[in-house]
Enzyme design. Structure first.
Site, PDB file in Angstrom:
ATOM      1  N   ARG A 199      34.489  26.450  41.375  1.00 40.34           N
ATOM      2  CA  ARG A 199      33.766  27.657  40.944  1.00 40.34           C
ATOM      3  C   ARG A 199      34.765  28.734  40.487  1.00 40.34           C
ATOM      4  O   ARG A 199      34.890  29.001  39.287  1.00 40.34           O
ATOM      5  CB  ARG A 199      32.872  28.169  42.093  1.00 40.34           C
ATOM      6  CG  ARG A 199      31.844  29.219  41.663  1.00 40.34           C
ATOM      7  CD  ARG A 199      32.400  30.622  41.524  1.00 40.34           C
ATOM      8  NE  ARG A 199      33.030  31.131  42.754  1.00 40.34           N
ATOM      9  CZ  ARG A 199      33.666  32.285  42.814  1.00 40.34           C
ATOM     10  NH1 ARG A 199      33.798  33.054  41.735  1.00 40.34           N
ATOM     11  NH2 ARG A 199      34.249  32.680  43.930  1.00 40.34           N
ATOM     12  N   ASP A 200      35.487  29.334  41.407  1.00 38.68           N
ATOM     13  CA  ASP A 200      36.377  30.441  41.035  1.00 38.68           C
ATOM     14  C   ASP A 200      37.482  29.940  40.116  1.00 38.68           C
ATOM     15  O   ASP A 200      37.920  30.638  39.198  1.00 38.68           O
ATOM     16  CB  ASP A 200      36.987  31.061  42.303  1.00 38.68           C
ATOM     17  CG  ASP A 200      37.365  32.522  42.136  1.00 38.68           C
ATOM     18  OD1 ASP A 200      37.223  33.058  41.021  1.00 38.68           O
ATOM     19  OD2 ASP A 200      37.799  33.127  43.127  1.00 38.68           O
ATOM     20  N   HIS A 218      40.442  35.885  50.940  1.00 38.30           N
ATOM     21  CA  HIS A 218      40.311  35.281  49.595  1.00 38.30           C
ATOM     22  C   HIS A 218      41.361  35.966  48.716  1.00 38.30           C
ATOM     23  O   HIS A 218      41.151  37.063  48.215  1.00 38.30           O
ATOM     24  CB  HIS A 218      38.889  35.538  49.097  1.00 38.30           C
ATOM     25  CG  HIS A 218      38.585  35.065  47.711  1.00 38.30           C
ATOM     26  ND1 HIS A 218      37.760  33.983  47.444  1.00 38.30           N
ATOM     27  CD2 HIS A 218      38.954  35.526  46.496  1.00 38.30           C
ATOM     28  CE1 HIS A 218      37.651  33.814  46.142  1.00 38.30           C
ATOM     29  NE2 HIS A 218      38.370  34.737  45.533  1.00 38.30           N
ATOM     30  N   HIS A 233      44.004  36.135  45.545  1.00 39.20           N
ATOM     31  CA  HIS A 233      44.518  35.719  44.242  1.00 39.20           C
ATOM     32  C   HIS A 233      46.016  36.007  44.268  1.00 39.20           C
ATOM     33  O   HIS A 233      46.484  36.892  45.000  1.00 39.20           O
ATOM     34  CB  HIS A 233      43.787  36.453  43.117  1.00 39.20           C
ATOM     35  CG  HIS A 233      42.366  35.987  42.936  1.00 39.20           C
ATOM     36  ND1 HIS A 233      41.961  35.245  41.857  1.00 39.20           N
ATOM     37  CD2 HIS A 233      41.268  36.124  43.721  1.00 39.20           C
ATOM     38  CE1 HIS A 233      40.666  34.970  41.979  1.00 39.20           C
ATOM     39  NE2 HIS A 233      40.220  35.489  43.105  1.00 39.20           N
ATOM     40  N   CYS A 277      38.845  36.019  37.544  1.00 38.12           N
ATOM     41  CA  CYS A 277      37.458  36.455  37.396  1.00 38.12           C
ATOM     42  C   CYS A 277      37.266  36.995  35.997  1.00 38.12           C
ATOM     43  O   CYS A 277      38.049  37.816  35.540  1.00 38.12           O
ATOM     44  CB  CYS A 277      37.124  37.534  38.423  1.00 38.12           C
ATOM     45  SG  CYS A 277      35.455  38.182  38.211  1.00 38.12           S
ATOM     46  N   ASN A 334      43.547  31.805  41.961  1.00 42.07           N
ATOM     47  CA  ASN A 334      43.476  31.868  43.424  1.00 42.07           C
ATOM     48  C   ASN A 334      44.745  31.251  43.986  1.00 42.07           C
ATOM     49  O   ASN A 334      45.374  30.407  43.345  1.00 42.07           O
ATOM     50  CB  ASN A 334      42.299  31.043  43.929  1.00 42.07           C
ATOM     51  CG  ASN A 334      40.966  31.612  43.510  1.00 42.07           C
ATOM     52  OD1 ASN A 334      40.486  31.358  42.415  1.00 42.07           O
ATOM     53  ND2 ASN A 334      40.361  32.391  44.383  1.00 42.07           N
TER      54      ASN A 334
END
Ligand code: HMG
Ligand code: MG
Length: 285
Positions: A13-14, A207, A209, A240, A249
């Site tokens: 996803r990310d 989370h 990055h 994003c 990430n």
């Protein structure tokens, strides 16, 4: 305190959401299926968001329909509003969890969700209720926990407040996103201290990055403060679409290496992750 660290894989996803060239459903499913055999227990696989805003995630229903559902794995999807819930609803009986997501800063909230922070919580509220009624697990995200690409530095209290807004909807684990990877260990520590005032460490995830290469040091700070859940993306993919400058990430393989060196348990097969990292990097345009 537990010496087991739980990784939440967000690569499909990310990691992939920001890729401009459309990646076929087959390739996404192959990556998810490979990851499903790695020992990871949580894999985020898509988003029920506007296909105009994030075209790469438009095929999430097909991905969910075609991927394997490995025993013991929970698969996550982002659901920002009831329109997204309606798209997800046919999958509510499967091994899925939804995530609602808000920002600690107004600038990113407008850019990412086209509404204020309070409005985004109001949109998430019926989604959380629908999930609870359907017996689907819910996770939350707070973005921009140290810096916003539009508003600049974010106060720790704003992150604590945003976390509280989500957890007032329902008990949920909240993942704290350093969306543009500008957080330093000192500032991440201060932010976590503020959030931990009201929310126990076992209800939080980090989370990170990895813009400036500080992600693993930030994870180390979070480990010291009792967090045991971290998001990472195989191959270090990511970014994003609504956060200019957001890099990948932190890579799952990098976090696993760090955890092994420091003697933490994680239950993930690093050889499988190494293969998945090659596959994920091959999807980059
Ligand atoms: P909006 O334009 O404010 O919504 O978007 P709207 O209600 O006015 O609807 C506009 C159009 O979108 C309508 O279609 C709706 O039907 C459609 P039209 O009539 O124009 O044809 N629509 C939808 N379509 C499909 N699924 C939906 C949906 N909702 C409305 N759920 C919206 C609001 C949230 C949809 C939009 O802002 C959006 O999709 N934003 C993208 C959010 C996103 O996916 N961002 C990236 C993930 S967040 C992230 O990466 C950060 C994170 O990793 C943590 C970190 O690093 O910080 C989690
Ligand atoms: Mg992210």
């Amino acid at each position: 305190m537990s010496d087991h660290v739980h990784l939440h894989e967000v690569g499909p996803r990310d990691g992939l959401q920001n890729e401009k060239a459309v990646i076929g459903v087959d390739r996404k499913v192959a990556l998810i299926d490979l990851l499903s055999g790695s020992g990871l227990q949580d894999i985020e696989v898509g988003s029920f968001v506007s296909p105009k805003w994030v075209p790469q995630m438009a095929d999430t229903p097909e991905v969910l329909g075609q991927m394997q559902r490995a025993a013991g794995v929970t698969y996550g999807v982002l659901v920002p509003n009831m329109r997204g819930w309606d798209g997800f609803a046919p999958f509510a009986n499967g091994p899925f969890e939804i995530a609602v997501f808000i920002s600690a800063s107004e600038g990113f909230s407008q850019a990412n969700l086209n509404c204020s922070v309070r409005e985004s919580v109001a949109r998430a509220a019926p989604v959380v209720t629908a999930a609870q009624e359907a017996g689907v697990g819910v996770r939350g995200y707070v973005s921009c926990v140290t810096d916003c690409p539009f508003d600049g530095p974010v106060a720790p209290d704003a992150v604590a407040e945003a976390t509280g807004l989500l957890r007032a909807l329902a008990p949920m684990q909240v993942s704290l996103g350093d969306t543009i990877g500008k957080g330093t260990p000192e500032r991440v520590g201060a932010m976590l201290e503020a959030v931990l005032h009201d929310t126990p460490a076992d209800q939080l995830a980090g989370h990170f990055h990895d813009t400036t290469g500080l992600a693993t040091r930030n994870i180390a700070v979070a480990l010291d403060l009792g967090l045991r859940h971290f998001d990472s993306a195989v191959g270090g993919l990511g970014g994003c679409p609504y956060a200019p400058g957001a890099p990948g990430n932190v890579a799952t393989e990098t976090v696993l290496e760090m955890l092994d060196k420091q003697g933490w348990h994680h239950g993930v097969d690093r050889d499988v992750i190494a293969k998945a990292a090659v596959m994920a990097k091959g999807m980059r345009a």
